[in-house]
Design an enzyme around this catalytic site. Structure first.
Site, PDB file in Angstrom:
ATOM      1  N   TRP A  25       0.841  -1.210   0.000  1.00  0.00           N
ATOM      2  CA  TRP A  25       0.000   0.000   0.000  1.00  0.00           C
ATOM      3  C   TRP A  25       0.872   1.255   0.000  1.00  0.00           C
ATOM      4  CZ3 TRP A  25      -3.215   1.821   4.850  1.00  0.00           C
ATOM      5  CH2 TRP A  25      -3.927   2.966   4.535  1.00  0.00           C
ATOM      6  N   ASP A  56       1.069  -8.268  -1.081  1.00  0.00           N
ATOM      7  CA  ASP A  56      -0.304  -7.779  -1.075  1.00  0.00           C
ATOM      8  C   ASP A  56      -0.360  -6.398  -1.709  1.00  0.00           C
ATOM      9  OD1 ASP A  56      -3.205  -7.790   0.116  1.00  0.00           O
ATOM     10  OD2 ASP A  56      -2.320  -5.871   0.728  1.00  0.00           O
ATOM     11  N   TYR A  61      -4.061   1.311  -4.810  1.00  0.00           N
ATOM     12  CA  TYR A  61      -2.848   1.782  -4.146  1.00  0.00           C
ATOM     13  C   TYR A  61      -2.030   2.602  -5.137  1.00  0.00           C
ATOM     14  CZ  TYR A  61      -3.955  -1.812  -0.635  1.00  0.00           C
ATOM     15  OH  TYR A  61      -4.567  -2.594   0.320  1.00  0.00           O
ATOM     16  N   TYR A 226      -4.536  -6.505   8.059  1.00  0.00           N
ATOM     17  CA  TYR A 226      -3.882  -5.273   7.611  1.00  0.00           C
ATOM     18  C   TYR A 226      -3.813  -4.262   8.750  1.00  0.00           C
ATOM     19  CZ  TYR A 226      -8.319  -2.647   6.624  1.00  0.00           C
ATOM     20  OH  TYR A 226      -9.527  -1.986   6.684  1.00  0.00           O
ATOM     21  N   SER A 227      -2.833  -3.385   8.651  1.00  0.00           N
ATOM     22  CA  SER A 227      -2.536  -2.360   9.668  1.00  0.00           C
ATOM     23  C   SER A 227      -2.274  -2.941  11.058  1.00  0.00           C
ATOM     24  CB  SER A 227      -3.656  -1.314   9.727  1.00  0.00           C
ATOM     25  OG  SER A 227      -3.711  -0.557   8.550  1.00  0.00           O
ATOM     26  N   GLN A 309      13.156  -1.970   6.451  1.00  0.00           N
ATOM     27  CA  GLN A 309      11.855  -2.355   6.993  1.00  0.00           C
ATOM     28  C   GLN A 309      11.520  -3.799   6.639  1.00  0.00           C
ATOM     29  OE1 GLN A 309       9.032   0.582   5.578  1.00  0.00           O
ATOM     30  NE2 GLN A 309       9.243   1.801   7.435  1.00  0.00           N
TER      31      GLN A 309
END
Length: 342
Positions: A25, A56, A61, A226-227, A309
């Protein structure tokens, strides 16, 4: 040397997903501020080396930008990845059919209206455009991004089943569906298993514990969370003096305002950091491990904007917290009442 992450089966399907999935995203750019394409491509390529081989993404996005970057990064290695995309949010339907989802800055800086549109012809068109942007012949998973109240779920599932029979989609899933909608989707699919649902879930966003997680456990449907880090808020890296880049919409969210941020960081300091230190990992890795330990969770989707990351998020798949550690984190955040709506 390429690593292999632990995997779990996605529901009743043959798909085996790594516990941590690359979330594309942020690399799309919309909502997150300026994109850094070279760093994003490097991070996608690093993901394979760290075993994060499921990606994903979605057309919305960056209005296709995320999928295009994924396609560039795959560079002939698509067979080594699992490609997960979505359909159902249209910004490019001239007839503007469906249910208005939101309005905001779009391609080329123009204000754009985005619609929830899960009509069969629209889902097919989105799938074919995704395949072209990604440079692949089949999506391993195609999920409906949000429920569309203007289109019967049975019509949408019928279109997805057709795409599956044609070999353009391997498995079928949904996102942001409630239990009744999940049941309706599975009933419409008949003998085809509903592979997954993709809900929002984190230590500060717990609603699905009451309804969605019990349903998926009972019906053996996978969940892609997600998140799980609340867009970085639960990483412990966004302190009181953090300044967001221009165009980063997180700056306007209630959970990122100073008072809420301070309360959440205090909770991280009190409950997450001691657990992380005991395992020699970062707070973000401990939070992802807590999420993965919750019954009914298959995998977590972690956003990665650079290779550093990727390495941190991927390593969380190998962290196992004790029941007591999970309970202590759960209790601390369970007592946190911020009254947030976002």
């Amino acid at each position: 040397m390429t690593k292999t992450l632990p995997t779990r089966p996605l529901g009743r399907t043959s798909l085996e997903l790594p516990l941590v999935v690359y979330g594309a995203w942020a690399i799309g750019g919309r909502y997150w501020g300026a994109t850094r394409d070279a760093a994003a491509i490097d991070s996608l390529r690093a993901a394979r080396e760290h075993g994060m081989v499921a990606i994903d993404t979605a057309p919305i996005y960056g209005y296709g930008h995320s999928e295009r970057l994924v396609g560039v990064a795959l560079d002939g290695a698509a067979h080594e990845h699992l490609i997960l995309s979505k359909a159902g949010l249209r910004w490019d339907d001239p007839a503007e059919r469906g249910e208005l989802a939101f309005e905001g800055p779009g391609p080329y800086g123009r204000t754009t209206r985005v619609y929830r549109n899960s009509r069969p012809d629209s889902v097919r068109l989105e799938c074919e455009r995704s395949l072209a942007r990604l440079g692949v012949e089949r999506l391993d998973l195609l999920q409906i991004h949000w429920p569309d109240s203007t289109t019967p779920i049975s019509d949408t599932m019928g279109a997805l089943a057709e795409l599956r029979s044609e070999g353009k989609v391997r498995e079928i899933g949904v996102s942001n569906y409630g239990p009744d909608q999940l049941a309706e989707a599975q009933a419409a699919l008949g003998d085809i298993p509903l592979a997954s649902t993709q809900p929002r879930y984190s230590l500060v966003h717990r609603k699905i514990e009451r309804d969605v997680l019990p349903w998926v456990r009972e019906h053996q449907v996978g969940t892609l969370i997600y998140s799980p880090l609340e867009q970085g808020l639960l990483s412990g890296k966004i302190g009181a003096d953090h300044r967001f880049d221009e165009g980063d919409a997180r700056a306007g969210r209630g959970s990122f305002q100073p008072e809420a941020r301070a309360a959440i960081n205090a909770c991280i300091d009190a409950s997450v950091r001691p657990v992380a230190a005991a395992h020699g990992v970062t707070p973000a890795q401990a939070v992802l491990a807590w999420t993965l330990a919750q019954p009914g969770v298959t995998s977590v989707i972690a956003g990665c904007r650079d290779a550093a990351q990727v390495a941190e998020n991927a390593a969380a798949a190998e962290v196992t917290l004790t029941a007591a550690e999970c309970a202590s984190i759960d209790a601390a955040f369970g007592a946190l009442n911020l009254g947030l709506s976002d």
